[in-house]
Write an enzyme that holds these catalytic residues in place. Structure first.
Site, PDB file in Angstrom:
ATOM      1  N   GLY A 118       6.928  -8.057   9.003  1.00 35.88           N
ATOM      2  CA  GLY A 118       7.370  -7.221   7.885  1.00 35.88           C
ATOM      3  C   GLY A 118       8.277  -6.115   8.404  1.00 35.88           C
TER       4      GLY A 118
ATOM      5  N   GLY B 206      10.877  -3.950   6.046  1.00 35.13           N
ATOM      6  CA  GLY B 206      10.403  -3.127   4.935  1.00 35.13           C
ATOM      7  C   GLY B 206      10.569  -1.647   5.214  1.00 35.13           C
TER       8      GLY B 206
ATOM      9  CG  ASP C   5      11.026  -8.951   6.758  1.00 31.71           C
ATOM     10  OD1 ASP C   5      10.527  -7.818   6.814  1.00 31.71           O
ATOM     11  OD2 ASP C   5      11.198  -9.564   5.679  1.00 31.71           O
TER      12      ASP C   5
ATOM     13  CE1 TYR D 223      -0.322  -2.691  -1.132  1.00 27.46           C
ATOM     14  CE2 TYR D 223      -0.770  -0.649  -2.320  1.00 27.46           C
ATOM     15  CZ  TYR D 223      -0.322  -1.298  -1.181  1.00 27.46           C
ATOM     16  OH  TYR D 223       0.113  -0.568  -0.103  1.00 27.46           O
TER      17      TYR D 223
HETATM   18  C1  AKB Z   1       2.513   1.851  -3.547  1.00 27.30           C
HETATM   19  O1  AKB Z   1       2.926   2.729  -4.318  1.00 27.30           O
HETATM   20  O2  AKB Z   1       2.118   0.737  -3.909  1.00 27.30           O
HETATM   21  C2  AKB Z   1       2.453   2.177  -2.063  1.00 27.30           C
HETATM   22  C3  AKB Z   1       1.119   2.701  -1.663  1.00 27.30           C
HETATM   23  C4  AKB Z   1       0.655   4.012  -2.135  1.00 27.30           C
HETATM   24  O3  AKB Z   1       0.438   2.052  -0.914  1.00 27.30           O
HETATM   25  N1  AKB Z   1       3.467   3.119  -1.736  1.00 27.30           N
END
Ligand code: AKB
Length: 321
Positions: free
Chosen positions: A10, A13, A36, A144
């Site tokens: 990565g 990034g 990447d 996430y």
């Molecule tokens: C996001 O906004 O998803 C990232 C994080 C806070 O991990 N920058």
């Protein structure tokens, strides 16, 4: 000192771009293998070894580990909060399967140390919002955040069960001028500088009073290198450490930018990212990182704004951007 070979997954990034530069300085350009999924065009990447690699391609990971025999891996490839919400299945697969592939390959090929970043996204709506402690209620409600929290548990598990030397920190929103932000909820804090200098105005996708924890990129790189180079016995937490820089709202950041760009105007049009931001902490308690391995940020809000403008303004004036 035995020869170190470092692999960054990565590398193109927001963090990877700056970390690659610092690791090349530390270990020598030829000893840092940048990987990447994107094939970069910039000259910078052709200076040292670069491999195009999808972290979901388990065969390619093995092939590259066999070829370069890295002693350290920085595994940064991930789908960030806003992008992962658009494609939740890919978010899970890239963030989790990618992690397992890298950890398992690291064990198989005897990699000495692995760094993997977590995020403030591991926290959720029932987490204490102010001075969020290292250990507290964590109920992330984004894909996430769920993958980062699960990943943290696996960092600790691989360390305890297999002895893998994994180290991790929970990045807050990151602000830098060298690379674009990559699909997160905190990206506004980078975009705002470019729009202020280019057009004198910015429409923010978060509301004016949205308080979030942030960190300037030189501090993020410093924290990453400090934790990965600390003596192993100092790393008492094998999941992931809270780290903190400063917190602000879009309105406060706009006020600070106005001191440098007097005609700057901000407007607000919150979108789907507002709910994500509202579920996250407003400030972070990083006492454990400070006492365990000596973490301390250098930049506060004013210093960050001044440095961003100092570095970006000339590039807009000369038409480079
Ligand atoms: C996001 O906004 O998803 C990232 C994080 C806070 O991990 N920058």
């Amino acid at each position: 000192m035995s020869k170190e070979t470092v692999m960054i997954i990565g590398s193109c990034g927001q963090v990877g771009t700056e970390l690659t530069e610092s690791l090349r300085t530390l270990y020598g350009t030829s000893n840092v293998v940048a990987c990447d999924i994107r094939k970069p065009e910039a000259d910078f990447w052709s200076e040292g070894p670069f491999e195009q690699m999808d972290v979901l391609d388990v065969k390619k990971i093995a092939e590259l580990l066999k070829k370069y025999k890295p002693t350290q891996i920085y595994h940064l490839a991930a789908l960030l909060s806003a992008t992962a919400e658009k494609n939740p299945k890919l978010g899970w697969s890239l963030n989790m399967d990618g992690l397992f592939y890298v950890f398992d390959a690291a064990l198989e090929f005897g990699v000495k140390r692995v760094f993997w970043p977590s995020s403030i996204a591991v926290f959720g709506p029932n987490t204490p919002k102010q001075n969020t402690p290292q250990y507290c209620v964590m109920d992330p409600n984004t894909v996430y955040g769920i993958t980062k929290q699960t990943g943290e548990r696996y960092c600790e598990y691989y360390h305890k069960r297999y002895g893998l030397d994994v180290r991790s920190i929970r990045y807050p929103g990151l602000i830098g001028y060298k690379a674009e932000a990559g699909g997160g909820t905190t990206d506004y804090a980078v975009e705002i500088f470019h729009e202020a200098l280019k057009n004198g105005k910015y429409e923010c996708f978060l509301g004016e009073n949205t308080f979030l924890p942030m960190l300037y990129m030189p501090d993020a790189v410093k924290a990453t290198l400090e934790i990965t180079h600390a003596e192993s016995n100092l790393i008492k937490n094998r999941s992931s450490y809270n780290i903190s820089g400063f917190s602000f709202t879009p309105a406060l950041l706009a006020e600070k930018i106005k001191k440098h760009v007097s005609n700057f105007e901000i407007t607000y049009k919150p979108d789907h990212r507002q709910a994500i931001a509202d579920s996250w902490p407003q400030s972070i308690d990083d006492a454990e990182a400070r006492s365990d391995w000596g973490w301390k940020n250098d930049f506060d809000l004013d210093a960050m704004v001044a440095d961003m403008i100092k570095n970006l303004a000339p590039r807009y004036k000369t038409g480079e951007m």
